[in-house]
Design an enzyme around this catalytic site. Structure first.
Site, PDB file in Angstrom:
ATOM      1  N   TYR A  30       0.985  -1.344  -0.227  1.00  0.00           N
ATOM      2  CA  TYR A  30      -0.021   0.093   0.073  1.00  0.00           C
ATOM      3  C   TYR A  30       0.754   1.470   0.378  1.00  0.00           C
ATOM      4  CZ  TYR A  30      -5.403  -1.527   0.601  1.00  0.00           C
ATOM      5  OH  TYR A  30      -5.865  -2.073   0.512  1.00  0.00           O
ATOM      6  N   LYS A  54       2.723 -14.989   2.176  1.00  0.00           N
ATOM      7  CA  LYS A  54       2.751 -16.101   1.370  1.00  0.00           C
ATOM      8  C   LYS A  54       4.848 -16.566   0.804  1.00  0.00           C
ATOM      9  CE  LYS A  54       1.881 -17.645  -3.230  1.00  0.00           C
ATOM     10  NZ  LYS A  54       1.021 -19.043  -3.280  1.00  0.00           N
ATOM     11  N   ASP A  91      -2.911 -17.940  -0.164  1.00  0.00           N
ATOM     12  CA  ASP A  91      -4.814 -18.411  -0.980  1.00  0.00           C
ATOM     13  C   ASP A  91      -5.102 -19.529   0.174  1.00  0.00           C
ATOM     14  OD1 ASP A  91      -1.552 -20.279  -1.103  1.00  0.00           O
ATOM     15  OD2 ASP A  91      -1.678 -20.662  -2.993  1.00  0.00           O
ATOM     16  N   ASP A 126      -6.403  -6.698   3.825  1.00  0.00           N
ATOM     17  CA  ASP A 126      -7.581  -6.544   3.688  1.00  0.00           C
ATOM     18  C   ASP A 126      -8.785  -6.799   2.409  1.00  0.00           C
ATOM     19  OD1 ASP A 126      -9.249  -4.227   2.339  1.00  0.00           O
ATOM     20  OD2 ASP A 126      -8.231  -4.691   0.424  1.00  0.00           O
ATOM     21  N   ASP A 131     -12.214  -9.064   4.475  1.00  0.00           N
ATOM     22  CA  ASP A 131     -13.962  -8.774   3.565  1.00  0.00           C
ATOM     23  C   ASP A 131     -14.670 -10.359   3.241  1.00  0.00           C
ATOM     24  OD1 ASP A 131     -13.537  -5.776   3.002  1.00  0.00           O
ATOM     25  OD2 ASP A 131     -14.264  -6.379   1.275  1.00  0.00           O
TER      26      ASP A 131
HETATM   27  C1  IPM Z   1     -10.382  -0.593   4.022  1.00  0.00           C
HETATM   28  C2  IPM Z   1     -10.346  -0.249   2.528  1.00  0.00           C
HETATM   29  C3  IPM Z   1      -9.259   0.290   2.679  1.00  0.00           C
HETATM   30  C4  IPM Z   1      -7.976  -0.520   2.307  1.00  0.00           C
HETATM   31  C5  IPM Z   1      -9.969   1.538   1.017  1.00  0.00           C
HETATM   32  C6  IPM Z   1     -10.753   2.152   1.435  1.00  0.00           C
HETATM   33  C7  IPM Z   1      -8.577   2.078   0.816  1.00  0.00           C
HETATM   34  O1  IPM Z   1     -10.940  -1.185   2.352  1.00  0.00           O
HETATM   35  O2  IPM Z   1      -9.819  -0.475   4.922  1.00  0.00           O
HETATM   36  O3  IPM Z   1     -10.736  -2.410   4.177  1.00  0.00           O
HETATM   37  O4  IPM Z   1      -8.234  -0.666   1.651  1.00  0.00           O
HETATM   38  O5  IPM Z   1      -7.682  -0.986   3.463  1.00  0.00           O
HETATM   39 MN    MN Z   2     -10.786  -2.933   2.327  1.00  0.00          MN
END
Ligand code: IPM
Ligand code: MN
Length: 372
Positions: A142, A189, A221, A245, A249
């Site tokens: 990042y 990884k 993975d 990240d 999700d």
């Molecule tokens: C999160 C979001 C952020 C990230 C974005 C909005 C930059 O997806 O907080 O998980 O990728 O860290």
């Molecule tokens: Mn995110």
């Protein structure tokens, strides 16, 4: 207790869900005799619109001088659909994380029996799922050097980690593991990436200082698969920025709705609390977004202030709404309640204006939405 809280509403549904979280904080203050004051600041697409800058200096300054930050969401379709935009809302959040050195992002994943049916997974896989993802937040790909060749046909993003960056989050994760089931899984990884081998070596050294914690190592993975086929095996999951990240999700589907999940980011000064969902612009202004991710982020903030009883009352209030079906559209698309109604019910519960056995459902139903 007196606390100064910086509130950053952000974009999309950010203002709506944050308003309900602030309402719950106010209920906690009233009930338990605390004093929370709020300073509102700009960040994201709304900040670009008003100042040209996704993170005005004033916002950083205010954050640095406060006890905690409550943040809503960031992002706007007009930037998502324009990869050439030079100034982007997300730059604001990334710069804030870096400026405040918010290196440890904590994302608890729990499942609720009343929401099991919303998950694509079988109920037997979901019962008892309760783990925490520790995501490194200020390093890795990042924040590495980015390049784009002049002809725009080649691009690169560098992934860099220093051992010290791994160590500081690792200690927090290990300490947390000692308070839980004493199991830590490093997701990396290491069969391919040099940075992952650095993570693994560093964790192996630190593990010796926490003999009570069982450590295992999992390639990302495989971890992506294990999260779906056997999520009950996890307790504390530690990982670098981008893997964290992605898998957070993915893990959110276990709980039934992304709208349910809170997070905390700790650094060297002020901590930040935010729901893990995004700005969901399609729902903005409709009073249908789920405020629980933000409200549970407030519970994490109360834990951080060491107001543990208060935090638990907020969690109890959330559980009570879920068990009684007072839920937003993401959870029940037919019989749903509005964002503001759910926020009000949770606040009323905290204030004891609602006794569990004496719900006047009819009154609540009056504000209920139905689809014809
Ligand atoms: C999160 C979001 C952020 C990230 C974005 C909005 C930059 O997806 O907080 O998980 O990728 O860290
Ligand atoms: Mn995110």
């Amino acid at each position: 207790m007196k606390k100064n809280i910086t509130v950053i509403n952000g974009d999309g549904i950010g203002p709506e869900v944050t308003a309900q979280a602030v309402r719950v904080l106010n209920a906690v203050a009233e009930k338990f005799n605390h004093h929370f004051s709020y300073t509102y600041c700009l960040m994201g697409a709304c900040a670009i619109d008003q100042t040209g800058n996704p993170l005005p200096d004033e916002t950083i300054e205010t954050c640095l001088n406060s006890d905690a930050i409550l943040f809503g969401a960031i992002g706007d379709l007009k930037y998502d659909n324009d990869p050439t935009a030079k100034v982007r809302p997300e730059q604001g959040l990334l710069k804030l994380r870096k400026s405040l050195q918010l290196f440890a992002n904590i994302r608890p994943i729990v499942t609720y029996s009343s929401l099991h049916h919303l998950s694509p997974l079988k109920e037997s896989k979901l019962t008892g799922v309760d783990f925490v993802i520790f995501r490194e937040l200020t390093g890795g790909i990042y924040f590495g050097k980015k390049t784009l060749s002049e002809d725009q046909l080649q691009a690169s993003d560098e992934c860099v980690y220093a051992a010290s960056e791994v160590e500081r989050i690792a200690h927090i994760a290990f300490q947390h593991a000692t308070l839980r089931k004493k199991k830590l899984t490093l997701v990396d990884k290491a069969n391919v990436l040099e940075t992952s081998r650095l993570w693994r070596r560093t964790i192996q050294q630190i593990a010796a200082q926490y003999p009570g914690v069982a450590v295992d190592y999992m390639f990302v993975d495989n971890a992506a698969m294990q999260l779906i086929v056997s999520p009950q095996q996890f307790d504390v999951v530690l990982t670098e920025n981008m893997f964290g990240d992605i898998i957070s999700d993915e893990a959110s589907v276990l709980s039934g709705s992304l709208g349910m999940l809170p997070s905390a980011s700790y650094g060297i000064c002020t901590a930040l609390f935010e729901p893990i969902h995004g700005s969901y612009p399609q729902a903005a202004g409709k009073d249908i977004a789920n405020p629980i991710g933000s409200i549970l982020s407030v519970a994490m903030m109360l834990d951080y202030f060491n107001l543990l009883t208060e935090a638990n009352v907020v969690r109890q209030a959330v559980n009570w709404t879920l068990q009684n079906g007072f839920v937003t559209k993401d959870i029940d698309p037919i019989n749903f309640y509005f964002t503001t109604t759910v926020g009000e019910l949770i606040s009323d519960f905290v204030l004891n204006n609602i006794k569990i056995d004496e719900i006047n459902r009819e009154n609540i139903e009056l504000r209920k939405s139905t689809i014809i």
